[in-house]
Design a protein around this motif. Structure first.
Motif, PDB file in Angstrom:
ATOM      1  N   ALA A 117       2.742  -1.989   6.015  1.00  0.00           N
ATOM      2  CA  ALA A 117       2.211  -3.502   6.977  1.00  0.00           C
ATOM      3  C   ALA A 117       3.291  -4.038   7.430  1.00  0.00           C
ATOM      4  CB  ALA A 117       1.322  -4.440   5.817  1.00  0.00           C
ATOM      5  N   GLN A 118       4.606  -3.638   6.986  1.00  0.00           N
ATOM      6  CA  GLN A 118       5.751  -4.481   7.695  1.00  0.00           C
ATOM      7  C   GLN A 118       6.318  -3.706   8.834  1.00  0.00           C
ATOM      8  OE1 GLN A 118       7.669  -4.726   3.829  1.00  0.00           O
ATOM      9  NE2 GLN A 118       8.295  -6.745   4.398  1.00  0.00           N
ATOM     10  N   THR A 119       5.465  -2.600   9.257  1.00  0.00           N
ATOM     11  CA  THR A 119       6.022  -1.614  10.122  1.00  0.00           C
ATOM     12  C   THR A 119       5.092  -1.718  11.463  1.00  0.00           C
ATOM     13  OG1 THR A 119       4.667   0.520   9.624  1.00  0.00           O
ATOM     14  CG2 THR A 119       6.745   0.043   8.512  1.00  0.00           C
ATOM     15  N   ASP A 120       5.668  -0.981  12.401  1.00  0.00           N
ATOM     16  CA  ASP A 120       4.802  -0.936  13.610  1.00  0.00           C
ATOM     17  C   ASP A 120       3.722   0.076  13.585  1.00  0.00           C
ATOM     18  OD1 ASP A 120       6.318   1.191  14.075  1.00  0.00           O
ATOM     19  OD2 ASP A 120       6.861   0.878  16.176  1.00  0.00           O
ATOM     20  N   PHE A 121       3.355   1.058  12.647  1.00  0.00           N
ATOM     21  CA  PHE A 121       2.486   1.848  12.290  1.00  0.00           C
ATOM     22  C   PHE A 121       1.209   1.256  12.514  1.00  0.00           C
ATOM     23  CE2 PHE A 121      -0.160   4.952  10.335  1.00  0.00           C
ATOM     24  CZ  PHE A 121       0.514   6.219  10.702  1.00  0.00           C
ATOM     25  N   TYR A 180      -3.836   4.044   9.183  1.00  0.00           N
ATOM     26  CA  TYR A 180      -3.355   3.958   7.634  1.00  0.00           C
ATOM     27  C   TYR A 180      -4.054   4.883   6.951  1.00  0.00           C
ATOM     28  CZ  TYR A 180      -0.936  -0.705   8.178  1.00  0.00           C
ATOM     29  OH  TYR A 180      -0.354  -1.773   8.629  1.00  0.00           O
ATOM     30  N   PRO A 181      -5.338   5.102   7.147  1.00  0.00           N
ATOM     31  CA  PRO A 181      -6.056   6.308   6.452  1.00  0.00           C
ATOM     32  C   PRO A 181      -5.299   7.444   6.527  1.00  0.00           C
ATOM     33  CG  PRO A 181      -7.949   5.085   7.327  1.00  0.00           C
ATOM     34  CD  PRO A 181      -6.256   4.471   8.162  1.00  0.00           C
ATOM     35  N   LYS A 182      -4.785   7.859   7.695  1.00  0.00           N
ATOM     36  CA  LYS A 182      -4.142   9.121   7.760  1.00  0.00           C
ATOM     37  C   LYS A 182      -3.041   9.510   6.715  1.00  0.00           C
ATOM     38  CE  LYS A 182      -5.476   9.998  12.433  1.00  0.00           C
ATOM     39  NZ  LYS A 182      -5.080  10.284  13.982  1.00  0.00           N
ATOM     40  N   LEU A 183      -2.275   8.246   6.398  1.00  0.00           N
ATOM     41  CA  LEU A 183      -1.331   8.228   5.736  1.00  0.00           C
ATOM     42  C   LEU A 183      -1.477   8.069   4.072  1.00  0.00           C
ATOM     43  CD1 LEU A 183       1.937   6.666   7.256  1.00  0.00           C
ATOM     44  CD2 LEU A 183       1.690   8.949   6.731  1.00  0.00           C
ATOM     45  N   MET A 204       0.884  -1.031   0.009  1.00  0.00           N
ATOM     46  CA  MET A 204       0.037  -0.001   0.032  1.00  0.00           C
ATOM     47  C   MET A 204       1.043   1.237   0.064  1.00  0.00           C
ATOM     48  SD  MET A 204      -2.900  -1.247   2.775  1.00  0.00           S
ATOM     49  CE  MET A 204      -1.802  -1.918   3.831  1.00  0.00           C
ATOM     50  N   LEU A 205       1.708   1.304   0.937  1.00  0.00           N
ATOM     51  CA  LEU A 205       2.717   2.423   0.875  1.00  0.00           C
ATOM     52  C   LEU A 205       4.307   1.934   1.324  1.00  0.00           C
ATOM     53  CD1 LEU A 205       2.998   5.745   1.103  1.00  0.00           C
ATOM     54  CD2 LEU A 205       2.307   5.338   3.665  1.00  0.00           C
TER      55      LEU A 205
END
Length: 190
Positions: A145-149, A154-157, A69-70
């Motif tokens: 998805a590979q991060t601790d975010f 997600y919608p904010k980014l 996604m990002l």
């Protein structure tokens, strides 16, 4: 840590093999798009999420993680205070790696990294001319998805999109005479 000549040669050989494998993968993916318009349409849909990556890097990202996604390099995630999860492996892409060549007094060129210290100093002082050549090396990016975010954030980014300022600066159809052409008022060239 100092590496032996043999270790350096082995590393260069491995790096070339990895680059060649990625180039072959890109060719295979591009060929599959020729054979299947549906795959090409899917690629265009996927690539809309990655406007800041080249088409070949988008092909590589999609091949390694179709649900991406990002994507950003490790350092950019870190700069934003986001940590890549332990054990995650980055997706391989090509990243720019400019190489500086110094023109020696004898008319030959030598890569900055291979130049003598005297040549490097002379180049830095502007005493020897040089030029840069763009090369590419294998780098790694990580999907969000590979991060601790937190997934709920997600919608904010992901909804940030592209600023409207560049869009306002783009030439309009009128600037290209397309609006007049559709209405039959544009003179034909020649």
């Amino acid at each position: 840590m100092t590496f032996t000549r043999k270790q350096k040669e082995e590393y260069r050989k491995q790096r070339r093999e990895t680059e060649d494998a990625l180039k072959t993968k890109i060719q295979d993916i591009a060929t599959s798009y020729k054979e299947s318009p549906e795959k090409l349409a899917d690629f265009f849909s996927f690539s809309a999420r990655f406007h800041n990556y080249s088409p070949r890097n988008v092909m590589l990202i999609r091949d390694q993680n179709p649900g991406a996604m990002l994507c950003k390099p490790f350092v950019l995630w870190k700069d934003e205070g986001v940590q890549v999860k332990k054990g995650e492996r980055g997706m391989k892409i090509f990243v720019p790696a400019p190489i500086t060549y110094i023109e020696t007094g004898s008319g030959e060129e030598v890569a900055f990294s291979q130049a003598t210290s005297a040549q490097q100093e002379a180049y830095k002082k502007g005493e020897l001319p040089g030029r840069q050549k763009m090369a590419y090396k294998v780098g790694h990016v990580f999907d969000i998805a590979q991060t601790d975010f937190p997934p709920e954030e997600y919608p904010k980014l992901l909804s940030v999109g592209v600023s409207s300022v560049p869009h306002r600066q783009l030439p309009t159809a009128k600037a290209y005479g397309l609006a007049e052409a559709r209405q039959g008022r544009c003179k034909s060239p020649g």
